[in-house]
Design a protein around this motif. Structure first.
Motif, short mmCIF file in Angstrom:
data_model
loop_
_atom_site.label_atom_id
_atom_site.label_comp_id
_atom_site.label_asym_id
_atom_site.label_seq_id
_atom_site.Cartn_x
_atom_site.Cartn_y
_atom_site.Cartn_z
N GLY A 1 42.39 37.95 45.14
CA GLY A 1 41.18 38.31 45.87
C GLY A 1 40.87 39.79 45.85
N ARG A 2 41.81 40.62 45.41
CA ARG A 2 41.59 42.07 45.34
C ARG A 2 41.60 42.58 43.91
NH1 ARG A 2 45.17 45.55 47.42
NH2 ARG A 2 46.99 44.19 47.09
N PHE A 3 42.44 42.02 43.06
CA PHE A 3 42.58 42.46 41.67
C PHE A 3 41.98 41.41 40.74
CE2 PHE A 3 46.68 45.25 42.11
CZ PHE A 3 46.10 45.93 43.16
N THR A 4 41.42 41.89 39.64
CA THR A 4 40.88 41.00 38.62
C THR A 4 41.34 41.47 37.25
OG1 THR A 4 38.90 40.55 39.95
CG2 THR A 4 38.81 39.99 37.61
N ILE A 5 41.95 40.57 36.50
CA ILE A 5 42.36 40.88 35.12
C ILE A 5 41.32 40.27 34.19
CG2 ILE A 5 43.86 38.85 34.92
CD1 ILE A 5 45.76 40.61 33.21
N SER A 6 40.96 41.03 33.16
CA SER A 6 39.98 40.55 32.20
C SER A 6 40.27 41.21 30.85
CB SER A 6 38.56 40.89 32.66
OG SER A 6 38.38 42.29 32.74
N ARG A 7 39.59 40.74 29.83
CA ARG A 7 39.80 41.35 28.52
C ARG A 7 38.49 41.40 27.75
NH1 ARG A 7 44.62 38.18 26.01
NH2 ARG A 7 44.42 39.81 24.42
N ASP A 8 38.36 42.46 26.96
CA ASP A 8 37.25 42.63 26.04
C ASP A 8 37.84 42.47 24.65
OD1 ASP A 8 35.29 43.54 24.30
OD2 ASP A 8 34.55 45.05 25.70
N ASN A 9 37.68 41.30 24.10
CA ASN A 9 38.34 40.99 22.84
C ASN A 9 37.81 41.85 21.68
OD1 ASN A 9 39.92 39.02 24.06
ND2 ASN A 9 38.35 37.44 23.74
N ALA A 10 36.56 42.21 21.74
CA ALA A 10 35.99 43.03 20.67
C ALA A 10 36.58 44.43 20.65
CB ALA A 10 34.48 43.10 20.83
N LYS A 11 37.06 44.89 21.82
CA LYS A 11 37.61 46.24 21.91
C LYS A 11 39.13 46.24 22.06
CE LYS A 11 33.44 48.24 23.95
NZ LYS A 11 32.87 49.00 25.09
N ASP A 12 39.75 45.05 21.92
CA ASP A 12 41.22 44.95 22.03
C ASP A 12 41.72 45.61 23.31
OD1 ASP A 12 41.89 45.29 18.46
OD2 ASP A 12 41.54 43.52 19.68
N THR A 13 41.05 45.35 24.40
CA THR A 13 41.37 45.99 25.67
C THR A 13 41.48 44.95 26.78
OG1 THR A 13 40.21 47.99 25.00
CG2 THR A 13 40.68 47.75 27.33
N VAL A 14 42.49 45.12 27.60
CA VAL A 14 42.65 44.32 28.81
C VAL A 14 42.50 45.25 30.02
CG1 VAL A 14 44.28 42.95 30.18
CG2 VAL A 14 44.10 42.59 27.71
N PHE A 15 41.76 44.77 31.01
CA PHE A 15 41.49 45.57 32.19
C PHE A 15 42.16 44.97 33.42
CE2 PHE A 15 38.39 48.10 30.07
CZ PHE A 15 37.70 47.26 29.21
N LEU A 16 42.47 45.83 34.36
CA LEU A 16 42.90 45.38 35.68
C LEU A 16 42.03 46.12 36.70
CD1 LEU A 16 44.91 43.58 37.23
CD2 LEU A 16 46.31 45.63 37.55
N GLN A 17 41.06 45.42 37.24
CA GLN A 17 40.20 45.98 38.26
C GLN A 17 40.89 45.81 39.61
OE1 GLN A 17 37.10 47.59 38.05
NE2 GLN A 17 37.45 47.97 40.23
N MET A 18 41.11 46.91 40.29
CA MET A 18 41.84 46.88 41.56
C MET A 18 40.92 47.36 42.68
SD MET A 18 45.54 48.31 40.30
CE MET A 18 44.95 49.98 40.08
N ASN A 19 40.62 46.48 43.59
CA ASN A 19 39.76 46.80 44.73
C ASN A 19 40.55 46.70 46.03
OD1 ASN A 19 37.55 47.00 42.94
ND2 ASN A 19 37.09 44.82 43.17
N SER A 20 40.00 47.25 47.08
CA SER A 20 40.63 47.19 48.41
C SER A 20 42.09 47.60 48.34
CB SER A 20 40.50 45.77 48.99
OG SER A 20 39.15 45.38 49.08
N LEU A 21 42.34 48.72 47.70
CA LEU A 21 43.71 49.15 47.47
C LEU A 21 44.41 49.51 48.78
CD1 LEU A 21 43.12 51.15 44.21
CD2 LEU A 21 44.81 49.32 44.48
N LYS A 22 45.71 49.21 48.80
CA LYS A 22 46.55 49.46 49.96
C LYS A 22 47.67 50.43 49.56
CE LYS A 22 45.86 44.64 51.42
NZ LYS A 22 46.56 43.37 51.77
N ALA A 23 48.28 51.03 50.55
CA ALA A 23 49.38 51.95 50.27
C ALA A 23 50.50 51.25 49.51
CB ALA A 23 49.90 52.54 51.58
#
Length: 123
Positions: free
Chosen positions: A65-87
């Motif tokens: 519910g806070r992090f989202t993993i995704s990938r852009d296959n055309a750019k050979d890149t995987v992302f980790l979007q991190m929201n509502s970060l905690k200590a």
């Protein structure tokens, strides 16, 4: 395959960061990719994983519910979007690649690792 992780930094509690993991080599799209993190004095732990072509994802409970993993296959890149970060999200984050292409929680399932990027969340 070789991996290059980036995007870490210092952010306040509740803030967001997006990590990137660029894969070089043949057919990176066929690899399953995982994100792990290691806090000082603790073992490296699983965070999230995405299967080849992005067909499936899986998260550890603490980031659902806070992090989202995704990938852009055309750019050979995987992302980790991190929201509502905690200590407690403060750690060095690593991406890793698994040639079998699936979702894996175990570190031993991954044969290639990036160098790590530091994420610090200040309270």
């Amino acid at each position: 395959v070789q991996l290059q992780a980036s995007g870490g930094g210092l952010v306040q509690t509740g803030g967001s960061l997006r990590l990137s993991c660029v894969g070089s080599g043949r057919s990176f799209v066929r690899y399953g990719v995982g994100w792990f993190r290691q806090a000082p004095g603790k073992e490296r732990e699983f965070v999230a994983s995405i299967a080849r072509y992005g067909t499936a994802t899986y998260y550890t409970d603490s980031v659902k519910g806070r992090f989202t993993i995704s990938r852009d296959n055309a750019k050979d890149t995987v992302f980790l979007q991190m929201n509502s970060l905690k200590a407690e999200d403060t750690a060095v984050y690593y991406c890793a690649a698994a040639g079998r292409g699936g979702i894996y929680v175990s570190r031993q399932s991954y044969e290639a690792w990036g160098q790590g990027t530091q994420v610090t969340v200040s309270s």
